[in-house]
Design a protein around this motif. Structure first.
Motif, PDB file in Angstrom:
ATOM      1  N   THR A 109       4.384   6.914  -1.193  1.00 23.14           N
ATOM      2  CA  THR A 109       4.754   7.200  -2.289  1.00 23.14           C
ATOM      3  C   THR A 109       3.389   7.474  -3.274  1.00 23.14           C
ATOM      4  N   PRO A 110       2.392   8.600  -2.671  1.00 24.76           N
ATOM      5  CA  PRO A 110       1.001   8.348  -3.534  1.00 24.76           C
ATOM      6  C   PRO A 110       1.063   8.499  -5.173  1.00 24.76           C
ATOM      7  N   GLY A 111       0.468   7.516  -5.798  1.00 25.01           N
ATOM      8  CA  GLY A 111       0.387   7.253  -7.036  1.00 25.01           C
ATOM      9  C   GLY A 111       1.591   6.758  -7.718  1.00 25.01           C
TER      10      GLY A 111
ATOM     11  N   LEU B 161       1.024  -1.148   0.020  1.00 27.05           N
ATOM     12  CA  LEU B 161      -0.040   0.027  -0.128  1.00 27.05           C
ATOM     13  C   LEU B 161       0.924   1.206   0.095  1.00 27.05           C
ATOM     14  N   SER B 162       2.175   1.136  -0.236  1.00 32.80           N
ATOM     15  CA  SER B 162       3.010   2.410  -0.275  1.00 32.80           C
ATOM     16  C   SER B 162       2.325   3.383  -1.340  1.00 32.80           C
ATOM     17  N   CYS B 163       1.712   2.960  -2.465  1.00 34.44           N
ATOM     18  CA  CYS B 163       1.123   3.646  -3.683  1.00 34.44           C
ATOM     19  C   CYS B 163       0.233   4.369  -3.126  1.00 34.44           C
ATOM     20  N   TRP B 164      -0.417   4.115  -1.851  1.00 33.27           N
ATOM     21  CA  TRP B 164      -1.355   4.864  -1.286  1.00 33.27           C
ATOM     22  C   TRP B 164      -0.843   5.800  -0.533  1.00 33.27           C
TER      23      TRP B 164
ATOM     24  N   ALA C 130      -2.701   2.387  -7.620  1.00 33.10           N
ATOM     25  CA  ALA C 130      -1.992   3.783  -7.391  1.00 33.10           C
ATOM     26  C   ALA C 130      -3.017   4.662  -8.101  1.00 33.10           C
ATOM     27  N   TYR C 131      -3.908   4.394  -8.927  1.00 38.27           N
ATOM     28  CA  TYR C 131      -4.698   5.296  -9.636  1.00 38.27           C
ATOM     29  C   TYR C 131      -5.774   5.969  -8.783  1.00 38.27           C
ATOM     30  N   VAL C 132      -6.320   5.223  -7.828  1.00 34.77           N
ATOM     31  CA  VAL C 132      -7.282   5.940  -6.781  1.00 34.77           C
ATOM     32  C   VAL C 132      -6.480   6.055  -5.389  1.00 34.77           C
TER      33      VAL C 132
ATOM     34  N   SER D 245       8.584  -1.481 -15.323  1.00 31.81           N
ATOM     35  CA  SER D 245       7.938  -0.748 -16.095  1.00 31.81           C
ATOM     36  C   SER D 245       6.501  -0.256 -15.806  1.00 31.81           C
ATOM     37  N   TYR D 246       5.719  -0.986 -14.736  1.00 29.73           N
ATOM     38  CA  TYR D 246       4.797  -0.692 -14.178  1.00 29.73           C
ATOM     39  C   TYR D 246       4.590   0.000 -12.950  1.00 29.73           C
ATOM     40  N   SER D 247       5.464   0.828 -12.680  1.00 31.32           N
ATOM     41  CA  SER D 247       5.476   1.475 -11.271  1.00 31.32           C
ATOM     42  C   SER D 247       4.731   2.850 -11.419  1.00 31.32           C
TER      43      SER D 247
END
Length: 171
Positions: free
Chosen positions: A50-52, A44-47, A97-99, A59-61
């Motif tokens: 490191t938001p987003g 859940l780091s993308c939330w 990460a899109y939301v 290649s998918y980060s």
């Protein structure tokens, strides 16, 4: 539509097919098994941290950015029991990460808050021999759920027997 930015997520690892798609959508980003993907680890780091942006370096980060810059997202996937192929499912997992992690009420359902302002068209082509009516219903339900999650337009879902037929079904 060919001048608009299109994100294509495809499990097809065929250079000729991908070239046809690139010619049809010259402004597209094509994500396929040609570029290896690491599986989402659920951190859940993308939330939060490191938001987003996903912390896994491949290649998918940048899936949140890819989606936010797209007018249309096209999924091309072998149908697995009414669901996406493992590769496409992995890309979808990495797209969280899109939301944002927060929820809001959407009619009778609830969904994630938007992180980005865009609203894209959602198009899916499932291929495979003898896709049953039950699998088609499951795939349509899955795509409707994803469209709700991504805050995008109502999905268009089509079916064919072979991925080479998918190109004819695309918008």
């Amino acid at each position: 539509m060919s001048a608009e930015k299109v994100l294509i997520i495809s499990d097809v690892n065929d250079a000729n097919f991908n070239q046809l798609i690139k010619e049809k959508y010259p402004e597209s980003v094509i994500l396929s098994p040609e570029n290896p993907i690491k599986p989402c680890v659920g951190c859940l780091s993308c939330w939060l941290r490191t938001p987003g942006k996903c912390v896994l370096n491949d290649s998918y980060s940048r899936m949140g950015n890819y989606m936010s810059e797209s007018c249309t997202i096209i999924y091309i996937s072998r149908c697995f029991f009414g669901g996406f192929s493992p590769f496409v499912k992995n890309v979808i997992d990495r797209s969280i990460a899109y939301v944002q992690p927060f929820f809001s009420k959407k009619g009778k359902s609830s969904g994630h808050l938007k992180r980005y302002k865009n609203r894209f068209d959602y198009f899916a082509v499932f291929y495979g021999e003898n896709i049953s009516e039950e699998e088609k219903k499951t795939a349509l339900s899955l795509c409707r759920g994803n469209a709700l999650l991504w805050n995008c337009n109502k999905p268009e879902v089509r079916f064919c027997e072979n991925y080479t037929d998918a190109e004819e079904l695309l918008p």
